[in-house]
Design an enzyme around this catalytic site. Structure first.
Site, short mmCIF file in Angstrom:
data_model
loop_
_atom_site.label_atom_id
_atom_site.label_comp_id
_atom_site.label_asym_id
_atom_site.label_seq_id
_atom_site.Cartn_x
_atom_site.Cartn_y
_atom_site.Cartn_z
N HIS A 1 0.88 -1.18 0.00
CA HIS A 1 0.00 0.00 0.00
C HIS A 1 0.91 1.22 0.00
O HIS A 1 1.49 1.56 1.03
CB HIS A 1 -0.89 0.02 1.25
CG HIS A 1 -1.73 -1.20 1.43
ND1 HIS A 1 -3.05 -1.26 1.06
CD2 HIS A 1 -1.44 -2.42 1.95
CE1 HIS A 1 -3.55 -2.46 1.34
NE2 HIS A 1 -2.58 -3.18 1.88
N PHE A 2 1.07 1.85 -1.16
CA PHE A 2 1.98 2.99 -1.28
C PHE A 2 1.25 4.34 -1.15
O PHE A 2 1.85 5.40 -1.30
CB PHE A 2 2.78 2.91 -2.58
CG PHE A 2 3.92 1.90 -2.55
CD1 PHE A 2 4.24 1.20 -1.39
CD2 PHE A 2 4.68 1.66 -3.68
CE1 PHE A 2 5.29 0.29 -1.35
CE2 PHE A 2 5.73 0.75 -3.67
CZ PHE A 2 6.04 0.06 -2.50
N ARG A 3 -0.07 4.28 -0.91
CA ARG A 3 -0.86 5.44 -0.44
C ARG A 3 -1.09 6.56 -1.44
O ARG A 3 -1.57 7.64 -1.06
CB ARG A 3 -0.21 6.05 0.82
CG ARG A 3 0.03 5.07 1.97
CD ARG A 3 -1.24 4.42 2.43
NE ARG A 3 -1.09 3.70 3.69
CZ ARG A 3 -1.88 2.72 4.09
NH1 ARG A 3 -2.88 2.34 3.31
NH2 ARG A 3 -1.70 2.13 5.25
N ASN B 1 -6.91 0.43 -2.18
CA ASN B 1 -7.62 1.24 -1.17
C ASN B 1 -6.93 2.58 -0.94
O ASN B 1 -6.57 2.95 0.17
CB ASN B 1 -7.81 0.47 0.13
CG ASN B 1 -6.52 -0.11 0.69
OD1 ASN B 1 -5.59 -0.38 -0.05
ND2 ASN B 1 -6.47 -0.29 1.99
N HIS C 1 -8.65 -10.28 1.27
CA HIS C 1 -8.37 -10.03 2.69
C HIS C 1 -9.51 -10.69 3.45
O HIS C 1 -10.67 -10.29 3.30
CB HIS C 1 -8.35 -8.51 2.94
CG HIS C 1 -8.21 -8.13 4.39
ND1 HIS C 1 -7.25 -7.24 4.81
CD2 HIS C 1 -8.91 -8.48 5.51
CE1 HIS C 1 -7.37 -7.07 6.12
NE2 HIS C 1 -8.37 -7.81 6.56
N HIS D 1 -2.09 -12.63 3.39
CA HIS D 1 -1.65 -12.51 4.79
C HIS D 1 -2.34 -13.44 5.79
O HIS D 1 -3.05 -13.00 6.67
CB HIS D 1 -1.72 -11.06 5.27
CG HIS D 1 -2.95 -10.27 4.95
ND1 HIS D 1 -4.24 -10.78 5.08
CD2 HIS D 1 -3.11 -8.99 4.51
CE1 HIS D 1 -5.10 -9.85 4.74
NE2 HIS D 1 -4.44 -8.76 4.39
N ASP E 1 2.72 -6.69 2.84
CA ASP E 1 1.56 -5.87 3.20
C ASP E 1 2.03 -4.51 3.73
O ASP E 1 1.48 -3.97 4.68
CB ASP E 1 0.66 -6.58 4.22
CG ASP E 1 -0.71 -5.91 4.37
OD1 ASP E 1 -1.07 -5.08 3.52
OD2 ASP E 1 -1.41 -6.20 5.36
N HIS F 1 1.71 4.40 8.00
CA HIS F 1 0.95 5.51 8.58
C HIS F 1 1.97 6.39 9.30
O HIS F 1 3.06 5.93 9.65
CB HIS F 1 -0.08 5.01 9.59
CG HIS F 1 -1.09 4.07 9.01
ND1 HIS F 1 -2.16 4.50 8.26
CD2 HIS F 1 -1.17 2.72 9.06
CE1 HIS F 1 -2.88 3.45 7.88
NE2 HIS F 1 -2.29 2.36 8.34
#
Length: 447
Positions: free
Chosen positions: A64-66, A96, A180, A238, A312, A316
């Site tokens: 997740h590289f945002r 996401n 997931h 995961h 994963d 944050h």
């Protein structure tokens, strides 16, 4: 004239063996692998790898590289750079973000960002929702890594909770569906129990009891049942419990498996005994569970019921992670330290170098049918990682490359160091310095 590099005296780890040899890189590709290769011209750049090990570049199938929308936490440029330093040369990023990657238009926008900024090879998962089947059916299988479905809510809340829609998606596509798995009703019931007792400041040690073994197993077993019913190609992300590992087989080769699984670094490294020290820094969904779960995950990884090791990677800010339980988001950064962590497990006698390469390089390439990557082979892209197995270093604030600036491994000393990373034939990372040329490419798939 094509740029030519000759790697001499390497210990090559590939396809179940470790052997001494030389590797000739011409342009983007591995031209030749042999016991001894001579440089034919002074134009050839010779790199002596004496004492070092050469791995295929690792392929991380879940990050997740945002970007877009959450770039105060991370972006494709910063996190792919950290990945390259960690020996990960290709990544598959999750949907996401904000906006979510649930239309073909938004998917192409992400490809455009990565083409301009990524340090590593890239592809993306397309997000399935309760109402975007039309968009799913527009996808070209050889242009996108696969579909991602959240069967339990997590960061970005893309929960697919309509059973009819879920079955329709499973029936309607030949694409690999990654899921997931956590059962939402079980989590809500468990959360209420602890929230009634503690309010918002629930001690984080109860996270694995809220997002429990039961929640994981119930959801994973339902997804597998649906895949068997519909014939869908299912990959469960995961795994975090020993109980779930019983759902998978090692009786058939990976290329023939219709139902596959993955374990992440944090579930192999940490256990619930670490919550007192690490707190919300190791708050993930699914939760880090017991030491017994960790041991059973290792068993399933080594006997090939679990097919892939991934990260994963989900950063944050430290400020966000420092909130009380209900406000502290789940996830943490891992791409820079994943391979060093697995090599530490090699030093501890837990896993062989060949198995690390199988689970982090070969198997993601097989599973996603990635074109000409994941191996040290003639004719394949020269995505290569040089490792010094005896060069200890400690994870500190000043050598962490994630935009968020922290790591759950901070203070840990790793015995192995990544010294060089080649991407598509270019030396892009050497002794903690990055090359000036970005040579990342969009992954393509043999489908």
């Amino acid at each position: 004239m094509k740029k030519t590099t000759l790697i001499k005296n390497a210990n090559i780890v590939n396809e179940g063996r470790v052997f001494s040899g030389d590797i000739l890189i011409e342009g983007e590709y591995i031209k030749k692998i042999d016991d001894s290769i001579s440089a034919k011209s002074s134009e050839v750049h010779v790199l002596d790898a004496e004492g070092k090990y050469v791995f295929p570049g690792a392929i991380d199938d879940q990050v997740h590289f945002r970007e877009p929308g959450l770039t105060h936490k991370a972006n494709i440029e910063t996190e792919s750079k950290a990945a390259i330093a960690g020996g990960i040369t290709s990544f598959i990023e999750m949907p996401n973000t904000n906006p979510q990657t649930t239309t073909v238009e938004k998917l192409e926008e992400k490809f455009d960002i990565a083409a301009k900024t990524s340090f590593a090879n890239f592809s993306f998962m397309f997000g399935g929702t309760n109402d975007n089947l039309d968009e799913i059916l527009k996808l070209q299988a050889n242009q996108v890594a696969g579909l991602k479905l959240f069967l339990g809510s997590s960061t970005g809340n893309m929960l697919v909770d309509n059973p009819e829609v879920l079955e329709k998606i499973f029936k309607s596509t030949d694409m690999l569906i990654s899921v997931h798995c956590e059962d939402e009703d079980t989590i809500k019931k468990n959360f209420k129990k602890y929230h009634d007792k503690f309010g918002d400041d629930i001690p984080v040690k109860y996270h694995p009891e809220i997002r429990s073994e039961e929640a994981c197993y119930l959801s994973s077993s339902k997804a597998i049942e649906l895949a068997k019913k519909t014939g869908a190609r299912l990959h469960i992300f995961h795994l975090s419990t020993g109980k779930e590992t019983q759902l998978f087989t090692n009786k058939i080769p990976l290329k023939d498996k219709k139902i596959t699984s993955e374990v992440c670094i944090h579930h192999l490294w940490f256990s619930d005994q670490d919550y007192d020290k690490k707190g919300t820094l190791i708050k993930w969904n699914p939760a880090v569970k017991t030491a017994e779960d960790r041991e059973l995950l290792w068993e399933a990884l080594l006997d090939d019921r679990i097919d892939v090791i991934a990260t994963d990677h989900a950063p944050h800010t430290l400020e966000e992670k420092s909130n009380v339980y209900t406000d502290a988001p789940s996830g943490g950064p891992l791409v820079q330290h994943a391979l060093p962590a697995m090599l530490e497990m090699y030093h501890k006698g837990k896993i062989s170098l060949e198995k690390v390469v199988e689970k982090m390089c070969h198997n993601p390439a097989i599973l996603f049918e990635i074109e000409r990557r994941g191996y040290v082979r003639e004719g394949y892209f020269a995505d290569l990682v040089l490792v010094d197995l005896n060069s200890p270093w400690t994870v500190k604030k000043e050598n962490i490359l994630y935009k968020c600036g922290w790591s759950p491994f901070e203070g840990s000393t790793f015995r192995s160091k990544i010294t060089h990373t080649f991407l598509n034939g270019n030396l892009v990372y050497q002794n903690a310095k990055f090359g000036k040329v970005k040579s990342a490419k969009r992954l393509t798939f043999n489908r």
